[in-house]
Design a protein around this motif. Structure first.
Motif, mmCIF file in Angstrom:
data_model
loop_
_atom_site.group_PDB
_atom_site.id
_atom_site.type_symbol
_atom_site.label_atom_id
_atom_site.label_comp_id
_atom_site.label_asym_id
_atom_site.label_seq_id
_atom_site.Cartn_x
_atom_site.Cartn_y
_atom_site.Cartn_z
ATOM 1 N N MET A 8 69.882 19.192 95.364
ATOM 2 C CA MET A 8 69.319 20.270 96.588
ATOM 3 C C MET A 8 70.288 19.754 97.411
ATOM 4 O O MET A 8 70.602 20.793 98.189
ATOM 5 N N VAL A 9 70.806 18.574 97.823
ATOM 6 C CA VAL A 9 71.567 18.348 98.955
ATOM 7 C C VAL A 9 73.023 18.837 98.570
ATOM 8 O O VAL A 9 73.439 19.558 99.427
ATOM 9 N N ALA A 10 73.380 18.704 97.360
ATOM 10 C CA ALA A 10 74.706 19.224 96.901
ATOM 11 C C ALA A 10 74.933 20.455 97.064
ATOM 12 O O ALA A 10 75.665 21.356 97.197
ATOM 13 N N GLY A 11 73.530 21.279 96.642
ATOM 14 C CA GLY A 11 73.423 22.817 96.867
ATOM 15 C C GLY A 11 73.220 23.445 98.111
ATOM 16 O O GLY A 11 73.189 24.829 98.022
ATOM 17 N N GLY A 12 73.195 22.674 99.123
ATOM 18 C CA GLY A 12 73.021 22.986 100.513
ATOM 19 C C GLY A 12 71.609 23.378 100.991
ATOM 20 O O GLY A 12 71.517 23.923 101.919
ATOM 21 N N GLY A 13 70.610 22.835 100.089
ATOM 22 C CA GLY A 13 69.034 22.850 100.615
ATOM 23 C C GLY A 13 68.388 23.504 99.381
ATOM 24 O O GLY A 13 68.820 23.576 98.210
ATOM 25 N N GLY A 14 67.105 23.749 99.829
ATOM 26 C CA GLY A 14 66.204 24.478 98.810
ATOM 27 C C GLY A 14 64.513 24.304 99.186
ATOM 28 O O GLY A 14 64.387 23.744 100.567
ATOM 29 N N SER A 15 63.812 24.632 98.554
ATOM 30 C CA SER A 15 62.422 24.481 98.854
ATOM 31 C C SER A 15 61.431 23.759 97.990
ATOM 32 O O SER A 15 61.682 23.878 96.775
ATOM 33 N N ILE A 16 60.865 22.875 98.464
ATOM 34 C CA ILE A 16 59.972 21.987 97.824
ATOM 35 C C ILE A 16 58.620 22.396 98.080
ATOM 36 O O ILE A 16 58.024 22.392 99.330
ATOM 37 N N ILE A 17 57.707 22.578 97.218
ATOM 38 C CA ILE A 17 56.505 23.016 97.207
ATOM 39 C C ILE A 17 55.627 22.117 96.635
ATOM 40 O O ILE A 17 55.547 21.800 95.275
ATOM 41 N N ASN A 18 54.440 21.050 97.336
ATOM 42 C CA ASN A 18 53.834 20.392 96.855
ATOM 43 C C ASN A 18 52.360 20.692 96.982
ATOM 44 O O ASN A 18 52.183 21.392 97.812
ATOM 45 N N PHE A 19 51.452 20.136 96.301
ATOM 46 C CA PHE A 19 49.937 20.601 96.501
ATOM 47 C C PHE A 19 49.189 19.475 96.984
ATOM 48 O O PHE A 19 49.069 18.321 96.347
ATOM 49 N N SER A 20 48.485 19.812 98.287
ATOM 50 C CA SER A 20 47.622 18.724 98.774
ATOM 51 C C SER A 20 46.214 19.220 98.296
ATOM 52 O O SER A 20 46.207 19.618 96.969
ATOM 53 N N SER A 21 45.332 19.332 98.992
ATOM 54 C CA SER A 21 43.954 19.989 98.674
ATOM 55 C C SER A 21 43.153 20.121 99.833
ATOM 56 O O SER A 21 43.315 19.368 100.872
ATOM 57 N N ALA A 22 42.326 20.997 99.839
ATOM 58 C CA ALA A 22 41.205 20.888 100.806
ATOM 59 C C ALA A 22 40.463 19.524 100.781
ATOM 60 O O ALA A 22 40.038 19.392 101.962
ATOM 61 N N ASN A 23 40.581 18.809 99.582
ATOM 62 C CA ASN A 23 39.873 17.594 99.746
ATOM 63 C C ASN A 23 40.701 16.523 100.610
ATOM 64 O O ASN A 23 40.181 15.381 100.931
ATOM 65 N N ALA A 24 42.154 16.652 100.984
ATOM 66 C CA ALA A 24 42.827 15.982 101.813
ATOM 67 C C ALA A 24 42.274 16.272 103.204
ATOM 68 O O ALA A 24 42.865 15.422 104.212
ATOM 69 N N HIS A 25 41.471 17.171 103.702
ATOM 70 C CA HIS A 25 41.104 17.647 104.926
ATOM 71 C C HIS A 25 39.656 17.444 105.041
ATOM 72 O O HIS A 25 39.161 17.237 106.504
ATOM 73 N N HIS A 26 38.728 17.447 104.240
ATOM 74 C CA HIS A 26 37.446 17.204 104.248
ATOM 75 C C HIS A 26 36.875 16.374 103.144
ATOM 76 O O HIS A 26 37.245 16.200 102.034
ATOM 77 N N ALA A 27 35.551 15.584 103.427
ATOM 78 C CA ALA A 27 35.098 14.788 102.318
ATOM 79 C C ALA A 27 34.152 15.875 101.469
ATOM 80 O O ALA A 27 33.669 16.903 101.994
ATOM 81 N N LEU A 28 33.893 15.391 100.362
ATOM 82 C CA LEU A 28 33.130 16.272 99.341
ATOM 83 C C LEU A 28 31.702 15.496 99.258
ATOM 84 O O LEU A 28 31.566 14.216 99.142
ATOM 85 N N ASP A 29 30.556 16.227 99.292
ATOM 86 C CA ASP A 29 29.401 15.512 99.193
ATOM 87 C C ASP A 29 28.509 15.963 97.645
ATOM 88 O O ASP A 29 27.577 15.704 97.249
ATOM 89 N N THR A 30 29.708 16.805 97.063
ATOM 90 C CA THR A 30 29.055 17.409 95.466
ATOM 91 C C THR A 30 29.944 16.727 94.669
ATOM 92 O O THR A 30 29.689 16.988 93.391
ATOM 93 N N SER A 31 31.080 16.080 94.822
ATOM 94 C CA SER A 31 31.846 15.283 93.848
ATOM 95 C C SER A 31 32.302 14.029 94.103
ATOM 96 O O SER A 31 32.673 13.651 95.338
#
Length: 258
Positions: free
Chosen positions: A134-157
């Motif tokens: 990506m550096v050699a090509g002048g850039g790019g887009s990385i798309i990763n997946f966090s989760s709603a679970n990274a923002h709130h606790a779960l009481d059902t799982s």
């Protein structure tokens, strides 16, 4: 599948194409004109995804089985992509594995460590291998997946390890955005709520009251589909989002907005 040109000519790696969000992203990226190279550790599921795509007139290239927790296998995928297309414009890290166990029965190796490898290492290894291209090509887009679970606790799982892993992806991606900006590399996360896939269908159908509990937390009273997430990924992969980096997009029907 809606056809378009929003990703026309872009070279996209999508991991975990065998099912769920990875499969949805691969199909939609191909429908939007990208050259898609996918992978999955499950050869049977990967072959099924390719056959379904080809039946729709979509072309997806893929390596399978491909274990994205193995650095050598990750490098094989990256080299295959560069040899075929000469560059990498987009990296979608959809492949993941997480163990769901309450802390009192969570085994350090079998549950905690496997989840950290399957949710954190798997993203790091792909980003590290794709980065120099990506550096050699002048850039790019990385798309990763966090989760709603990274923002709130779960009481059902019992999701302790999963919440830690996805919280780590969220933090790691912000730092990738900072380090990538001078090279034209953007890095963002998508934070899905519960998306209806083969993996989530079992608890949705078998755990009494689980579906109702999920919907009760949502502002929009329907379960998410892989396509709901894939449309967001198309935006982040496209030239429409060239000013967007270090952002986290919550595709969760408003569940974390209360």
């Amino acid at each position: 599948m809606v056809r378009g040109t929003r990703l026309a000519g872009k070279v996209a790696i999508v991991t975990g194409i065998g099912a769920g969000i990875g499969r949805g992203c691969a199909r939609m990226f191909a429908a939007q004109g990208a050259h898609v190279i996918g992978c999955d550790i499950d050869a049977e599921l990967a072959a099924s995804s390719l056959a379904a795509a080809h039946a729709e007139g979509l072309h997806i290239d893929a390596l399978y089985p491909c274990d994205m927790t193995d650095p050598a296998e990750v490098q094989r995928l990256i080299e295959h992509t560069v040899q075929r297309w000469g560059r990498i414009d987009i990296l979608v890290n959809a492949a993941a594995f997480g163990a769901f166990e309450p802390i009192e029965s969570m085994d350090y190796i079998e549950h905690w460590r496997k989840t950290m490898v399957g949710e954190l290492d798997i993203v790091f290894l792909a980003c590290k291998a794709a980065w120099p291209h990506m550096v050699a090509g002048g850039g790019g887009s990385i798309i990763n997946f966090s989760s709603a679970n990274a923002h709130h606790a779960l009481d059902t799982s019992p999701a302790l390890a999963h919440c830690a892993g996805k919280g780590g992806v969220l933090a790691m991606t912000r730092q990738l955005a900072a380090e990538g900006a001078p090279h034209g590399i953007r890095a963002n996360t998508i934070a899905p709520g519960l998306i209806e896939t083969a993996a989530t269908r079992t608890p949705l159908d078998s755990l009494p009251g689980f579906r109702d509990q999920v919907l009760a937390k949502a502002m929009i009273k329907r379960l998410g589909q892989p396509e709901d997430v894939a449309w967001c990924a198309v935006y982040l992969a496209s030239d429409e989002s060239t000013l967007v980096t270090a952002a986290d997009f919550r595709i969760d029907a408003g569940a974390t907005g209360w």
